[in-house]
Design a protein around this motif. Structure first.
Motif, PDB file in Angstrom:
ATOM      1  N   GLU A 132       1.109  -1.323   0.036  1.00  0.00           N
ATOM      2  CA  GLU A 132      -0.058   0.029  -0.053  1.00  0.00           C
ATOM      3  C   GLU A 132       0.975   1.482   0.182  1.00  0.00           C
ATOM      4  O   GLU A 132       1.920   1.283   0.906  1.00  0.00           O
ATOM      5  N   ILE A 133       0.968   1.792  -1.354  1.00  0.00           N
ATOM      6  CA  ILE A 133       0.902   3.151  -0.299  1.00  0.00           C
ATOM      7  C   ILE A 133       0.836   4.250  -0.399  1.00  0.00           C
ATOM      8  O   ILE A 133      -0.044   4.762  -0.553  1.00  0.00           O
ATOM      9  N   ILE A 134       1.481   5.126   0.455  1.00  0.00           N
ATOM     10  CA  ILE A 134       0.304   6.292   0.757  1.00  0.00           C
ATOM     11  C   ILE A 134       1.563   7.960   0.444  1.00  0.00           C
ATOM     12  O   ILE A 134       2.884   7.399   0.570  1.00  0.00           O
ATOM     13  N   SER A 135       0.831   8.232  -0.581  1.00  0.00           N
ATOM     14  CA  SER A 135       1.680   9.820  -0.693  1.00  0.00           C
ATOM     15  C   SER A 135       1.005  10.907  -0.890  1.00  0.00           C
ATOM     16  O   SER A 135      -0.478  10.792  -0.818  1.00  0.00           O
ATOM     17  N   CYS A 136       1.661  11.760  -0.133  1.00  0.00           N
ATOM     18  CA  CYS A 136       1.352  13.310  -0.185  1.00  0.00           C
ATOM     19  C   CYS A 136       0.448  13.761  -1.750  1.00  0.00           C
ATOM     20  O   CYS A 136       0.702  13.102  -3.118  1.00  0.00           O
ATOM     21  N   PRO A 137      -0.196  14.402  -1.837  1.00  0.00           N
ATOM     22  CA  PRO A 137      -0.840  15.424  -2.823  1.00  0.00           C
ATOM     23  C   PRO A 137       0.499  16.403  -3.981  1.00  0.00           C
ATOM     24  O   PRO A 137      -0.190  16.889  -4.285  1.00  0.00           O
ATOM     25  N   THR A 138       1.311  16.374  -2.637  1.00  0.00           N
ATOM     26  CA  THR A 138       2.610  17.765  -3.314  1.00  0.00           C
ATOM     27  C   THR A 138       2.378  19.196  -3.629  1.00  0.00           C
ATOM     28  O   THR A 138       0.127  19.059  -3.974  1.00  0.00           O
ATOM     29  N   MET A 197      -5.518  22.097  -4.192  1.00  0.00           N
ATOM     30  CA  MET A 197      -4.438  23.135  -3.292  1.00  0.00           C
ATOM     31  C   MET A 197      -3.033  22.999  -4.829  1.00  0.00           C
ATOM     32  O   MET A 197      -3.265  21.995  -5.645  1.00  0.00           O
ATOM     33  N   THR A 198      -3.311  24.865  -5.282  1.00  0.00           N
ATOM     34  CA  THR A 198      -2.057  24.375  -5.989  1.00  0.00           C
ATOM     35  C   THR A 198      -0.855  23.573  -5.390  1.00  0.00           C
ATOM     36  O   THR A 198      -0.085  23.301  -4.942  1.00  0.00           O
ATOM     37  N   ASN A 199       0.447  22.593  -6.771  1.00  0.00           N
ATOM     38  CA  ASN A 199       0.797  22.500  -7.052  1.00  0.00           C
ATOM     39  C   ASN A 199       2.042  22.464  -7.371  1.00  0.00           C
ATOM     40  O   ASN A 199       3.469  21.610  -7.464  1.00  0.00           O
ATOM     41  N   THR A 200       2.435  23.850  -7.832  1.00  0.00           N
ATOM     42  CA  THR A 200       3.483  24.445  -8.780  1.00  0.00           C
ATOM     43  C   THR A 200       4.211  25.314  -7.602  1.00  0.00           C
ATOM     44  O   THR A 200       3.620  25.557  -6.195  1.00  0.00           O
ATOM     45  N   ASP A 201       5.336  25.825  -7.892  1.00  0.00           N
ATOM     46  CA  ASP A 201       5.975  26.372  -6.685  1.00  0.00           C
ATOM     47  C   ASP A 201       5.306  27.867  -6.258  1.00  0.00           C
ATOM     48  O   ASP A 201       5.326  28.224  -7.354  1.00  0.00           O
ATOM     49  N   THR A 202       4.695  28.242  -5.342  1.00  0.00           N
ATOM     50  CA  THR A 202       4.047  29.657  -5.396  1.00  0.00           C
ATOM     51  C   THR A 202       5.194  30.593  -6.232  1.00  0.00           C
ATOM     52  O   THR A 202       4.453  31.295  -5.901  1.00  0.00           O
ATOM     53  N   LYS A 203       5.935  30.344  -5.503  1.00  0.00           N
ATOM     54  CA  LYS A 203       7.347  31.392  -6.122  1.00  0.00           C
ATOM     55  C   LYS A 203       6.528  31.885  -7.294  1.00  0.00           C
ATOM     56  O   LYS A 203       7.072  33.228  -7.805  1.00  0.00           O
ATOM     57  N   ARG A 245      -6.059  26.434  -2.325  1.00  0.00           N
ATOM     58  CA  ARG A 245      -5.009  26.796  -1.425  1.00  0.00           C
ATOM     59  C   ARG A 245      -4.090  27.007  -2.143  1.00  0.00           C
ATOM     60  O   ARG A 245      -3.789  25.958  -3.280  1.00  0.00           O
ATOM     61  N   LEU A 246      -2.870  27.722  -1.361  1.00  0.00           N
ATOM     62  CA  LEU A 246      -1.804  27.849  -1.860  1.00  0.00           C
ATOM     63  C   LEU A 246      -0.763  27.608  -0.675  1.00  0.00           C
ATOM     64  O   LEU A 246      -0.558  28.462   0.335  1.00  0.00           O
ATOM     65  N   ALA A 247       0.531  27.611  -1.044  1.00  0.00           N
ATOM     66  CA  ALA A 247       1.910  26.574   0.209  1.00  0.00           C
ATOM     67  C   ALA A 247       2.194  28.239   0.146  1.00  0.00           C
ATOM     68  O   ALA A 247       2.901  28.645  -0.275  1.00  0.00           O
ATOM     69  N   ILE A 248       2.255  28.794   2.170  1.00  0.00           N
ATOM     70  CA  ILE A 248       2.828  29.532   1.735  1.00  0.00           C
ATOM     71  C   ILE A 248       4.358  29.832   2.633  1.00  0.00           C
ATOM     72  O   ILE A 248       3.971  29.335   4.027  1.00  0.00           O
ATOM     73  N   TYR A 249       5.242  30.151   2.074  1.00  0.00           N
ATOM     74  CA  TYR A 249       6.560  29.005   3.055  1.00  0.00           C
ATOM     75  C   TYR A 249       7.641  29.546   2.806  1.00  0.00           C
ATOM     76  O   TYR A 249       8.502  29.768   3.700  1.00  0.00           O
ATOM     77  N   ARG A 255     -11.773  18.146  -0.212  1.00  0.00           N
ATOM     78  CA  ARG A 255     -10.092  18.276  -0.795  1.00  0.00           C
ATOM     79  C   ARG A 255     -10.612  17.156  -0.951  1.00  0.00           C
ATOM     80  O   ARG A 255     -10.147  16.565   0.102  1.00  0.00           O
ATOM     81  N   VAL A 256      -9.936  16.229  -2.008  1.00  0.00           N
ATOM     82  CA  VAL A 256      -9.813  14.906  -2.551  1.00  0.00           C
ATOM     83  C   VAL A 256      -8.510  15.237  -2.324  1.00  0.00           C
ATOM     84  O   VAL A 256      -7.884  16.271  -3.389  1.00  0.00           O
ATOM     85  N   SER A 257      -7.573  14.654  -2.040  1.00  0.00           N
ATOM     86  CA  SER A 257      -6.296  14.252  -2.218  1.00  0.00           C
ATOM     87  C   SER A 257      -5.483  12.969  -3.093  1.00  0.00           C
ATOM     88  O   SER A 257      -5.827  12.113  -2.803  1.00  0.00           O
ATOM     89  N   LEU A 258      -5.103  13.783  -4.334  1.00  0.00           N
ATOM     90  CA  LEU A 258      -4.544  12.763  -4.816  1.00  0.00           C
ATOM     91  C   LEU A 258      -2.899  13.132  -5.599  1.00  0.00           C
ATOM     92  O   LEU A 258      -2.683  14.194  -5.585  1.00  0.00           O
ATOM     93  N   THR A 259      -1.968  12.327  -5.784  1.00  0.00           N
ATOM     94  CA  THR A 259      -0.929  12.193  -5.845  1.00  0.00           C
ATOM     95  C   THR A 259      -0.818  12.049  -7.193  1.00  0.00           C
ATOM     96  O   THR A 259      -0.540  11.466  -8.022  1.00  0.00           O
ATOM     97  N   ASP A 260      -1.821  13.499  -8.166  1.00  0.00           N
ATOM     98  CA  ASP A 260      -1.801  13.636  -9.770  1.00  0.00           C
ATOM     99  C   ASP A 260      -2.389  15.181  -9.597  1.00  0.00           C
ATOM    100  O   ASP A 260      -2.169  16.198  -9.184  1.00  0.00           O
ATOM    101  N   SER A 261      -2.617  15.343 -11.199  1.00  0.00           N
ATOM    102  CA  SER A 261      -3.054  16.918 -11.117  1.00  0.00           C
ATOM    103  C   SER A 261      -4.369  17.661  -9.841  1.00  0.00           C
ATOM    104  O   SER A 261      -5.065  16.682  -9.890  1.00  0.00           O
ATOM    105  N   PRO A 262      -3.488  18.641  -9.566  1.00  0.00           N
ATOM    106  CA  PRO A 262      -4.796  19.564  -8.637  1.00  0.00           C
ATOM    107  C   PRO A 262      -6.393  19.142  -9.593  1.00  0.00           C
ATOM    108  O   PRO A 262      -7.281  18.709  -8.648  1.00  0.00           O
ATOM    109  N   LEU A 263      -6.258  19.252 -10.315  1.00  0.00           N
ATOM    110  CA  LEU A 263      -7.966  19.122 -11.660  1.00  0.00           C
ATOM    111  C   LEU A 263      -8.090  17.630 -11.410  1.00  0.00           C
ATOM    112  O   LEU A 263      -9.731  17.735 -11.342  1.00  0.00           O
TER     113      LEU A 263
END
Lengths: 362, 362
Positions: free
Chosen positions: A259-265, B27-33, B54-58, B230-238
């Motif tokens: 089972e792979i758990i992975s973050c949405p990035t 949530m965007t998965n681009t680099d917020t910068k 949502r955006l990661a503000i780091y 929010r559906v969280s996927l290791t894939d495109s946010p679309l």
């Protein structure tokens, strides 16, 4: 989640109900008369993890297919029959392991008696399968197209079999409406203790059908309802099995494989996470050693969120931290991510006698 | 399914909680910068049907991105912040609509007070987001990695905000374990009346993540729990948005567009059902007129099972029967299946003023 208490019925080598594992069913979509294509699909389904295969038995020529398949594989087979009780009896004689037929739809009590006699002789269970489309007119007029109408329709068929002293029964109550399906199963679950075959009918394409099935089947199993399932998709039956397995794994009802758990990035991620996940998934697909592997983009949540995982990595500043059971065991260049994961999985597999002879992962 | 009664908070133009529609987040998965890529993705998400992004503000540079995006679109934005309270205050000044920050993790009460003061001034809600990985040590020691630990962690953060007189709160409690997530939300739902943000964290790839999310989110919504998801996927946010919409549609919580119900095909099917379904799906994707269309392989269950559908076809012996609201209106050569479906859909759309100006389907 306490599982509903039910009777147990035997479908060839598979038991349905009680504390037996939730079995996965599918149905061939070849022409049943085309023996070669049908056998091929049955074997593919078995290899994909399907426990029970159903065939549409719609005329005499389909009976021969049952006979031939039975020579090649021992996977339990179900004959799906509408209206014609003679096909039911012939299917039993040809070696079928279960019938799907609604006793209220096959004419006189004598016809039903003949089917029941043949089924009794070989201990063949009968699935009563009520769908929104097959609710009887009088029940429909009384209750409309409701969960109660589905439940009452099934009970009517149940009473016919019970009156003949036959109780090797499985029941399904399917609708393409997920909430209606859930309510119908809750209704029947309170009223009988026969095992239930669950699923959403006419769920649609792979994408929509997967979501409908996961919600409906997932809800029922979480409530302890359901003893065997079929995911119904307008797509390859192999996909139905794949989705069924994933539903059971999600609910901890089937523990096999990685089972792979992975973050949405997110904006914090500096790993090409998707390609790492895909490569590890691909290279470990044949493994049924049960392991939880975490692949996380960053250290904000990485090791913490993956506490439950047997092993994992978390990215950060060009490196990856490798952790085992939540403890960081080392930091490496990020290019080594896949290799680290595979070798760590291999290491755990090697420790276990039963899995030692797997082909190497790298 | 009676929806849980909650407070309502405002996130820009979107209201969360109460009787407001369940909103879909991603949530965007681009680099917020990277301002350009991030804006592009935010707009794509909005067009796909996402309600809140949502955006990661780091770091400081991410603040500029908020400012620029706000000039281009009015979709509500959430700043995802870990530990650094100054970034929270700067995000608010830059026009953010909501914060995701855990008050127990940003240091002194003074720091929390400063964030709360800034949030109060602009009426910005705060989402407390507890994941398995962020359970505090003392709570973890007391309750282990359990649903109760997730719930109690959140309550600790809640009490910090309440003690400062701040109640514009949304709560999430995510785990990658679906059953644990369900239990955690049930736990908190009984104890507070803040709106809940639901989802399964680290759900994995498109296939597995879709199934996990559909089961977990679907279960909670069926129980009336959940105000935004929010559906969280290791894939495109679309893809996350697409899955979220499908979950809501399945449960009747979003009525838009053509719903296709189609059978899984079996040995009785003599239509190329999959290609018909795919073509109709493709050609009606842009339509948000709410219609249920049934595409059935055979007449055994066809028109009956599709009683609920506005229109549909069922195959049989080289022909298709066209039916409307369960009544057969004609029989045609099967080659005309797609054309019949599209023209019948068109006809219904044309009857409705609001949809009359759609591009023609054929």
């Amino acid at each position: 989640m306490e599982r509903r208490n039910t009777k147990v019925v035997n479908v060839g080598r598979v038991k349905i109900g009680g504390n037996n594992p939730i079995s996965i069913q599918s149905m061939t979509n070849t022409d049943t008369k085309d023996i070669e294509s049908t056998i091929k699909q049955v074997i593919e389904l078995e290899q994909a993890g399907c426990d029970i295969v159903r065939l549409a038995i719609y005329d005499e020529k389909c009976i021969e297919t049952i006979r031939v398949i039975k020579k090649y594989t021992s996977i339990p087979l179900v004959a799906d029959i509408h209206f014609d009780y003679r096909l039911a009896i012939k299917s039993i004689k040809a070696g079928i392991d279960k019938l799907r037929i609604n006793p209220g739809n096959i004419g006189s009590t004598q016809n039903v008696q003949k089917v029941v006699d043949a089924a009794k002789e070989r201990n063949i269970p009968i699935r009563i399968g009520v769908n929104s489309g097959s609710i009887k007119k009088d029940i429909f007029q009384k209750y409309g197209n409701t969960p109660k109408a589905l439940g009452e329709s099934a009970l009517e068929h149940v009473r016919i079999l019970e009156s003949l002293g036959y109780e090797e029964i499985v029941i399904s109550l399917k609708s393409s409406d997920v909430l209606k399906t859930i309510e119908a199963y809750k209704y029947i679950a309170k009223r009988v203790d026969y095992p239930l075959h669950i699923g959403i009918t006419e769920a649609g394409t792979l994408f929509e059908g997967t979501i409908k099935s996961a919600i409906g089947i997932g809800y029922l199993l979480t409530e302890g309802i359901g003893d065997t399932l079929r995911v119904s998709l307008t797509d390859s039956p192999l996909k139905e099995v794949e989705v069924g397995i994933a539903i059971l794994k999600t609910l901890g009802l089937k523990q096999e494989g990685i089972e792979i758990i992975s973050c949405p990035t997110c904006g914090r991620c500096d790993l090409d996470l998707l390609s790492i996940v895909k490569e590890v998934r691909e290279k470990t697909r044949h493994i049924d050693y049960p392991l939880k592997v975490a692949i996380m983009g960053c250290v904000v949540n990485g090791p913490g969120e993956a506490k439950d995982a047997d092993l994992g990595i978390a990215g950060g500043r060009g490196k990856v931290a490798l952790f085992k059971k939540g403890e960081i065991v080392g930091t490496y260049p990020k290019e080594r991510a896949v290799e680290l994961l595979l070798s760590s999985i291999q290491e755990l597999i090697d420790k276990n006698e039963r899995y030692r002879n797997y082909p190497s992962l790298q």
